[in-house]
Design a protein around this motif. Sequence first.
Motif, PDB file in Angstrom:
ATOM      1  N   MET A   6       0.824  -1.212   0.000  1.00 27.58           N
ATOM      2  CA  MET A   6       0.000   0.000   0.000  1.00 27.58           C
ATOM      3  C   MET A   6       0.864   1.271   0.000  1.00 27.58           C
ATOM      4  SD  MET A   6      -3.189  -0.675  -0.267  1.00 27.58           S
ATOM      5  CE  MET A   6      -2.709  -1.912  -1.446  1.00 27.58           C
ATOM      6  N   ALA A   7       1.995   1.243   0.673  1.00 22.40           N
ATOM      7  CA  ALA A   7       2.898   2.388   0.667  1.00 22.40           C
ATOM      8  C   ALA A   7       3.472   2.611  -0.732  1.00 22.40           C
ATOM      9  CB  ALA A   7       4.021   2.188   1.678  1.00 22.40           C
ATOM     10  N   ALA A   8       3.790   1.528  -1.425  1.00 16.69           N
ATOM     11  CA  ALA A   8       4.298   1.638  -2.796  1.00 16.69           C
ATOM     12  C   ALA A   8       3.220   2.191  -3.715  1.00 16.69           C
ATOM     13  CB  ALA A   8       4.788   0.283  -3.288  1.00 16.69           C
ATOM     14  N   ALA A   9       1.980   1.758  -3.534  1.00 13.71           N
ATOM     15  CA  ALA A   9       0.879   2.272  -4.345  1.00 13.71           C
ATOM     16  C   ALA A   9       0.696   3.769  -4.104  1.00 13.71           C
ATOM     17  CB  ALA A   9      -0.410   1.511  -4.036  1.00 13.71           C
ATOM     18  N   ALA A  10       0.792   4.182  -2.856  1.00 13.18           N
ATOM     19  CA  ALA A  10       0.665   5.606  -2.524  1.00 13.18           C
ATOM     20  C   ALA A  10       1.797   6.413  -3.146  1.00 13.18           C
ATOM     21  CB  ALA A  10       0.632   5.795  -1.012  1.00 13.18           C
ATOM     22  N   VAL A  12       3.447   5.738  -5.882  1.00 14.96           N
ATOM     23  CA  VAL A  12       3.194   5.840  -7.325  1.00 14.96           C
ATOM     24  C   VAL A  12       2.127   6.901  -7.590  1.00 14.96           C
ATOM     25  CG1 VAL A  12       2.251   4.632  -9.346  1.00 14.96           C
ATOM     26  CG2 VAL A  12       3.960   3.519  -7.910  1.00 14.96           C
ATOM     27  N   ARG A  13       1.046   6.879  -6.818  1.00 11.73           N
ATOM     28  CA  ARG A  13      -0.018   7.878  -7.012  1.00 11.73           C
ATOM     29  C   ARG A  13       0.507   9.295  -6.768  1.00 11.73           C
ATOM     30  NH1 ARG A  13      -2.926   4.078  -4.154  1.00 11.73           N
ATOM     31  NH2 ARG A  13      -2.811   5.324  -2.240  1.00 11.73           N
ATOM     32  N   GLU A  14       1.287   9.449  -5.720  1.00  9.10           N
ATOM     33  CA  GLU A  14       1.843  10.767  -5.405  1.00  9.10           C
ATOM     34  C   GLU A  14       2.766  11.251  -6.522  1.00  9.10           C
ATOM     35  OE1 GLU A  14       4.890  12.631  -2.149  1.00  9.10           O
ATOM     36  OE2 GLU A  14       3.402  11.201  -1.429  1.00  9.10           O
ATOM     37  N   ASP A  16       2.785  10.255  -9.691  1.00 11.42           N
ATOM     38  CA  ASP A  16       1.998  10.499 -10.907  1.00 11.42           C
ATOM     39  C   ASP A  16       1.266  11.837 -10.844  1.00 11.42           C
ATOM     40  OD1 ASP A  16       2.862   8.098 -11.942  1.00 11.42           O
ATOM     41  OD2 ASP A  16       0.952   7.057 -11.687  1.00 11.42           O
ATOM     42  N   ALA A  17       0.838  12.231  -9.656  1.00  9.05           N
ATOM     43  CA  ALA A  17       0.093  13.485  -9.501  1.00  9.05           C
ATOM     44  C   ALA A  17       0.982  14.710  -9.683  1.00  9.05           C
ATOM     45  CB  ALA A  17      -0.572  13.526  -8.131  1.00  9.05           C
ATOM     46  N   THR A  18       2.281  14.550  -9.482  1.00  3.95           N
ATOM     47  CA  THR A  18       3.172  15.706  -9.535  1.00  3.95           C
ATOM     48  C   THR A  18       4.156  15.687 -10.708  1.00  3.95           C
ATOM     49  OG1 THR A  18       4.760  14.645  -8.045  1.00  3.95           O
ATOM     50  CG2 THR A  18       3.059  16.012  -7.026  1.00  3.95           C
ATOM     51  N   CYS A  19       4.276  14.565 -11.383  1.00  4.53           N
ATOM     52  CA  CYS A  19       5.258  14.455 -12.473  1.00  4.53           C
ATOM     53  C   CYS A  19       4.624  14.861 -13.799  1.00  4.53           C
ATOM     54  CB  CYS A  19       5.797  13.026 -12.561  1.00  4.53           C
ATOM     55  SG  CYS A  19       7.069  12.838 -13.829  1.00  4.53           S
ATOM     56  N   GLY A  31       9.552   7.318 -12.050  1.00  2.00           N
ATOM     57  CA  GLY A  31       8.244   6.684 -12.187  1.00  2.00           C
ATOM     58  C   GLY A  31       8.356   5.207 -12.503  1.00  2.00           C
ATOM     59  N   ARG A  32       9.298   4.839 -13.378  1.00  2.00           N
ATOM     60  CA  ARG A  32       9.521   3.421 -13.703  1.00  2.00           C
ATOM     61  C   ARG A  32       9.983   2.646 -12.478  1.00  2.00           C
ATOM     62  NH1 ARG A  32      11.607   5.541 -18.446  1.00  2.00           N
ATOM     63  NH2 ARG A  32      13.754   5.343 -17.720  1.00  2.00           N
TER      64      ARG A  32
END
Length: 54
Positions: A6-10, A12-14, A16-19, A31-32
Amino acid sequence: MYDLYMAAAAAVREHDATCATCSPERRCTTGRRLYGELVRLQDNYLAQQKSKLI
């Protein structure tokens, strides 16, 4: 294992939201790396859950 997944998913979401570079089709180097870690942890978590059912 679930908390790591779940921390890894968070993460990635974080990211993706800023990149500005990342999209679902293409990811920047960071990101990769983050997405690869998420996939690895997800696979491990699902394998762990599956082994509990057997």
